[in-house]
Design a protein around this motif. Sequence first.
Motif, PDB file in Angstrom:
ATOM      1  N   LEU A  82       3.170  12.100  10.219  1.00 42.62           N
ATOM      2  CA  LEU A  82       3.721  10.950  10.409  1.00 42.62           C
ATOM      3  C   LEU A  82       3.293   9.629   9.631  1.00 42.62           C
ATOM      4  CD1 LEU A  82       5.266   9.050  12.256  1.00 42.62           C
ATOM      5  CD2 LEU A  82       3.827   8.972  13.913  1.00 42.62           C
ATOM      6  N   TYR A  83       4.242   9.407   8.694  1.00 47.14           N
ATOM      7  CA  TYR A  83       3.831   8.285   7.638  1.00 47.14           C
ATOM      8  C   TYR A  83       4.394   6.939   8.512  1.00 47.14           C
ATOM      9  CZ  TYR A  83       2.630  11.037   3.543  1.00 47.14           C
ATOM     10  OH  TYR A  83       1.887  11.820   2.453  1.00 47.14           O
ATOM     11  N   TYR A  84       3.485   6.234   8.759  1.00 50.75           N
ATOM     12  CA  TYR A  84       3.579   4.793   9.421  1.00 50.75           C
ATOM     13  C   TYR A  84       2.996   3.698   8.769  1.00 50.75           C
ATOM     14  CZ  TYR A  84       4.464   2.824  14.201  1.00 50.75           C
ATOM     15  OH  TYR A  84       5.240   1.953  14.939  1.00 50.75           O
ATOM     16  N   PRO A  85       3.799   2.592   8.724  1.00 53.33           N
ATOM     17  CA  PRO A  85       3.695   1.511   8.029  1.00 53.33           C
ATOM     18  C   PRO A  85       2.721   0.383   9.064  1.00 53.33           C
ATOM     19  CG  PRO A  85       5.676   1.251   8.617  1.00 53.33           C
ATOM     20  CD  PRO A  85       5.146   2.691   8.965  1.00 53.33           C
ATOM     21  N   VAL A  86       1.844  -0.287   8.525  1.00 51.71           N
ATOM     22  CA  VAL A  86       1.306  -1.163   9.549  1.00 51.71           C
ATOM     23  C   VAL A  86       1.384  -2.655   8.694  1.00 51.71           C
ATOM     24  CG1 VAL A  86      -1.058  -2.197  10.161  1.00 51.71           C
ATOM     25  CG2 VAL A  86      -0.712   0.231   9.755  1.00 51.71           C
ATOM     26  N   ALA A  87       2.499  -3.210   9.516  1.00 46.21           N
ATOM     27  CA  ALA A  87       3.137  -4.510   9.076  1.00 46.21           C
ATOM     28  C   ALA A  87       3.063  -5.653   9.956  1.00 46.21           C
ATOM     29  CB  ALA A  87       4.507  -4.275   8.826  1.00 46.21           C
ATOM     30  N   SER A  88       2.205  -5.514  10.798  1.00 40.03           N
ATOM     31  CA  SER A  88       1.732  -6.665  11.772  1.00 40.03           C
ATOM     32  C   SER A  88       0.509  -6.905  12.179  1.00 40.03           C
ATOM     33  CB  SER A  88       2.570  -6.879  12.936  1.00 40.03           C
ATOM     34  OG  SER A  88       2.046  -5.816  13.978  1.00 40.03           O
ATOM     35  N   GLY A  89      -0.156  -8.234  12.807  1.00 42.44           N
ATOM     36  CA  GLY A  89      -1.333  -8.212  13.093  1.00 42.44           C
ATOM     37  C   GLY A  89      -1.578  -7.339  14.357  1.00 42.44           C
ATOM     38  N   ALA A  90      -0.893  -6.683  15.009  1.00 37.53           N
ATOM     39  CA  ALA A  90      -1.285  -5.885  16.343  1.00 37.53           C
ATOM     40  C   ALA A  90      -1.871  -4.572  15.749  1.00 37.53           C
ATOM     41  CB  ALA A  90      -0.027  -5.559  16.948  1.00 37.53           C
ATOM     42  N   ILE A 316       5.942 -22.524  12.889  1.00 39.82           N
ATOM     43  CA  ILE A 316       6.260 -21.541  11.940  1.00 39.82           C
ATOM     44  C   ILE A 316       7.443 -20.621  12.161  1.00 39.82           C
ATOM     45  CG2 ILE A 316       3.664 -21.237  11.365  1.00 39.82           C
ATOM     46  CD1 ILE A 316       3.734 -18.492  12.888  1.00 39.82           C
ATOM     47  N   PHE A 317       7.976 -20.263  11.131  1.00 37.61           N
ATOM     48  CA  PHE A 317       9.056 -19.144  11.220  1.00 37.61           C
ATOM     49  C   PHE A 317       8.141 -17.747  11.020  1.00 37.61           C
ATOM     50  CE2 PHE A 317      13.253 -20.974   9.440  1.00 37.61           C
ATOM     51  CZ  PHE A 317      13.333 -22.095  10.337  1.00 37.61           C
ATOM     52  N   HIS A 318       8.414 -16.831  12.082  1.00 37.24           N
ATOM     53  CA  HIS A 318       7.622 -15.631  11.697  1.00 37.24           C
ATOM     54  C   HIS A 318       8.242 -14.624  12.469  1.00 37.24           C
ATOM     55  CE1 HIS A 318       4.315 -13.320  10.224  1.00 37.24           C
ATOM     56  NE2 HIS A 318       4.036 -14.318   9.570  1.00 37.24           N
ATOM     57  N   SER A 319       7.809 -13.242  12.516  1.00 38.29           N
ATOM     58  CA  SER A 319       8.197 -12.125  13.169  1.00 38.29           C
ATOM     59  C   SER A 319       7.515 -11.943  14.729  1.00 38.29           C
ATOM     60  CB  SER A 319       7.619 -10.968  12.699  1.00 38.29           C
ATOM     61  OG  SER A 319       7.851  -9.770  13.337  1.00 38.29           O
ATOM     62  N   SER A 320       8.556 -11.816  15.755  1.00 44.14           N
ATOM     63  CA  SER A 320       8.321 -11.542  17.083  1.00 44.14           C
ATOM     64  C   SER A 320       7.238 -10.687  17.120  1.00 44.14           C
ATOM     65  CB  SER A 320       9.505 -11.311  17.619  1.00 44.14           C
ATOM     66  OG  SER A 320       9.887 -10.067  17.268  1.00 44.14           O
ATOM     67  N   ALA A 321       6.805  -9.841  16.188  1.00 45.89           N
ATOM     68  CA  ALA A 321       5.844  -8.931  16.421  1.00 45.89           C
ATOM     69  C   ALA A 321       4.408  -9.360  16.397  1.00 45.89           C
ATOM     70  CB  ALA A 321       5.788  -7.807  14.876  1.00 45.89           C
ATOM     71  N   ALA A 383       8.498   2.456  25.205  1.00 47.32           N
ATOM     72  CA  ALA A 383       8.957   1.334  24.686  1.00 47.32           C
ATOM     73  C   ALA A 383       8.241  -0.052  25.462  1.00 47.32           C
ATOM     74  CB  ALA A 383      10.487   1.137  24.674  1.00 47.32           C
ATOM     75  N   ALA A 384       8.140  -0.209  26.551  1.00 42.65           N
ATOM     76  CA  ALA A 384       7.823  -1.045  27.264  1.00 42.65           C
ATOM     77  C   ALA A 384       6.306  -1.440  26.596  1.00 42.65           C
ATOM     78  CB  ALA A 384       7.915  -0.925  28.702  1.00 42.65           C
ATOM     79  N   ASP A 385       5.433  -0.186  26.657  1.00 45.78           N
ATOM     80  CA  ASP A 385       4.204  -0.477  26.432  1.00 45.78           C
ATOM     81  C   ASP A 385       3.738  -0.846  24.992  1.00 45.78           C
ATOM     82  OD1 ASP A 385       1.018   0.463  27.245  1.00 45.78           O
ATOM     83  OD2 ASP A 385       1.307   1.349  25.283  1.00 45.78           O
ATOM     84  N   PHE A 386       4.753  -0.472  24.128  1.00 47.45           N
ATOM     85  CA  PHE A 386       4.639  -0.901  22.751  1.00 47.45           C
ATOM     86  C   PHE A 386       4.821  -2.367  22.470  1.00 47.45           C
ATOM     87  CE2 PHE A 386       6.074  -0.882  18.199  1.00 47.45           C
ATOM     88  CZ  PHE A 386       4.840  -0.467  17.540  1.00 47.45           C
ATOM     89  N   SER A 387       5.961  -2.622  23.265  1.00 51.47           N
ATOM     90  CA  SER A 387       6.222  -4.201  23.255  1.00 51.47           C
ATOM     91  C   SER A 387       5.258  -5.058  23.917  1.00 51.47           C
ATOM     92  CB  SER A 387       7.749  -4.426  23.912  1.00 51.47           C
ATOM     93  OG  SER A 387       7.849  -5.755  23.911  1.00 51.47           O
ATOM     94  N   ILE A 388       4.612  -4.636  24.946  1.00 47.42           N
ATOM     95  CA  ILE A 388       3.581  -5.294  25.738  1.00 47.42           C
ATOM     96  C   ILE A 388       2.327  -5.568  24.545  1.00 47.42           C
ATOM     97  CG2 ILE A 388       1.961  -5.333  27.548  1.00 47.42           C
ATOM     98  CD1 ILE A 388       4.205  -4.232  28.966  1.00 47.42           C
ATOM     99  N   LYS A 389       1.961  -4.500  23.806  1.00 44.94           N
ATOM    100  CA  LYS A 389       0.690  -4.509  23.296  1.00 44.94           C
ATOM    101  C   LYS A 389       1.059  -5.220  21.786  1.00 44.94           C
ATOM    102  CE  LYS A 389      -1.271  -0.711  25.600  1.00 44.94           C
ATOM    103  NZ  LYS A 389      -1.959   0.891  25.592  1.00 44.94           N
ATOM    104  N   THR A 390       2.170  -5.199  21.333  1.00 44.26           N
ATOM    105  CA  THR A 390       2.254  -5.640  19.854  1.00 44.26           C
ATOM    106  C   THR A 390       3.157  -7.114  19.870  1.00 44.26           C
ATOM    107  OG1 THR A 390       4.477  -4.540  19.801  1.00 44.26           O
ATOM    108  CG2 THR A 390       2.307  -3.394  19.162  1.00 44.26           C
ATOM    109  N   GLY A 391       4.113  -7.068  20.558  1.00 46.80           N
ATOM    110  CA  GLY A 391       5.386  -8.131  20.554  1.00 46.80           C
ATOM    111  C   GLY A 391       6.251  -7.897  19.928  1.00 46.80           C
ATOM    112  N   TYR A 392       6.106  -6.537  19.514  1.00 55.26           N
ATOM    113  CA  TYR A 392       7.649  -6.091  19.044  1.00 55.26           C
ATOM    114  C   TYR A 392       8.608  -5.999  20.232  1.00 55.26           C
ATOM    115  CZ  TYR A 392       6.169  -4.524  14.206  1.00 55.26           C
ATOM    116  OH  TYR A 392       5.573  -4.568  13.143  1.00 55.26           O
ATOM    117  N   ILE A 393      10.152  -5.934  20.095  1.00 53.35           N
ATOM    118  CA  ILE A 393      11.025  -5.995  21.071  1.00 53.35           C
ATOM    119  C   ILE A 393      11.085  -4.615  21.653  1.00 53.35           C
ATOM    120  CG2 ILE A 393      13.136  -6.427  22.041  1.00 53.35           C
ATOM    121  CD1 ILE A 393      13.690  -8.575  19.762  1.00 53.35           C
ATOM    122  N   ALA A 394      11.102  -4.310  22.924  1.00 54.88           N
ATOM    123  CA  ALA A 394      11.238  -2.963  23.320  1.00 54.88           C
ATOM    124  C   ALA A 394      12.520  -2.702  22.957  1.00 54.88           C
ATOM    125  CB  ALA A 394      11.337  -2.880  24.909  1.00 54.88           C
ATOM    126  N   SER A 395      12.937  -1.502  22.215  1.00 54.62           N
ATOM    127  CA  SER A 395      13.909  -1.069  21.615  1.00 54.62           C
ATOM    128  C   SER A 395      15.066  -0.634  22.742  1.00 54.62           C
ATOM    129  CB  SER A 395      13.791  -0.035  20.648  1.00 54.62           C
ATOM    130  OG  SER A 395      13.138   1.053  21.270  1.00 54.62           O
TER     131      SER A 395
END
Length: 474
Positions: A82-90, A316-321, A383-395
């Motif tokens: 699984l290739y995965y990017p790390v693009a936020s501070g989470a 600031i403008f920034h990502s919800s992540a 999806a909920a857990d990922f959103s809670i721990k990162t700030g990304y929106i639950a998909s």
Amino acid sequence: MTIELLGKKIVLKVDSSSASVNDKTVSLDSPATIIKSTGRTVVPVRFVSETFNSHVSWDDQTKAAIIEFSPDWLTKNVTVELYYPVASGAPIAKIIKGYINDFNKEYPYITIKPVFSGGYTDVKTAIQTTISGGGKPPALAVMLSTDLYDLVNGDIVIPLDSYFNTMPTGKNYLADFFPAFLANSYYNGKLWSIPFQRSVVVLYYNADLLQQAGLNPPDSWESLATTAQKLTIPGKRWGIKISSDWPYWLFQPLAIGNGQNIFNSPTDMQFNNPKVIEAVQYYIDLSHKYHAMPEGVQASWNTDPGDFAKGAAAMIFHSSANLTTILSQANFKVGVMPIPGSTKGTYATVPGGGNLYIIKGAPVEEQDAAWVFIKFVTQPKYAADFSIKTGYIASRKSAYETDAMKAYVAKVPQALAIRDSLKYAGAEFYSVNLGQVRNIFHKYLQAAFNGQMTPKEAMDKAEAEAQKVIEGGD
């Protein structure tokens, strides 16, 4: 007659000595036949069963065929990269590894091997390089949703319809994803990716500072600029910061909020539309007219959240992540909202982030196992857990009905504000030859920000060069 199961597709024709398995022709010992007396169609049981890796035997005593469904492709050990990017501070790597551990308890014969390889561009480039060099690609990757056209046209990913169609509740599964996220998953009538790591552009503001100054959250370009101006303390605090080292994404809400996205379709750019040019001028005015933002291109994507949290920027403008990271660092009340539009009471944002893709060229058993992981990790609880721990929106919409998410939003109402900003979302920028066209837009947008060209000169140049690339002239 078509039989589809777990990623395999068999096509049989009555009285034909051959069949198709995943679009490959194979010979049959006996064809499918219609029994005239009953009108029923019978199929070659051994062929169909063995295609799905079942064991077929004959019991001479009972005169019965015995089919033992033993899906070897699922029960033998399979390793999926699984290739995965790390693009936020989470702490993305830690979170994903936790999900993989949960997955392995349920599917011990599938090993998910994560490879965290930089940002989205790094992941895409690594896969392209592997494929072009004749190497074995990973079976699964998270890449930008907007890379869809290039990935499909480059023959890098496979459609997911054959998997999706085998799901008894497939339609409900897809209908549960937010439409704004699923929009970039379809191309030429096929489903190519599943939303996972998704976000939107938001305005973070220091609610305590606004309250102390007697200011309301901004609701227009004018109020955003004057609020930023009033909160600026020269040499100590900027009223607002908008990173412009990767400028298209954070800029898009300004254009959309002025009534015109920067593109209409993958082949129709709107870079020099007067509305877009006005948005470029507004960005510049925040520095030159209101003196509320640093001048020129700001290579501050990685530092703006920290500057905001420590009080060096009021907005600031920034990502919800970055919500979770900012909340953990800020010692003041953090406000979150969509980007104010040019007209009072209007707002805009744009989605972003990555989807899960299955890569062409990986062994079929790895692709099949990758789909098993996709279904697992996109369950509402994850999806909920990922959103809670990162700030990304639950998909998925149903993620917000889980107990964990209900408890979370009760404590962090900003998460609901971010989710609800989706109603103001315009389409994220994508085009034919996206990488080239995006670089052109970046080059001239930054030239305008740096004062090397007027906004109109820059956007006219960007439009002309982009259309040339799109039309294949460069």
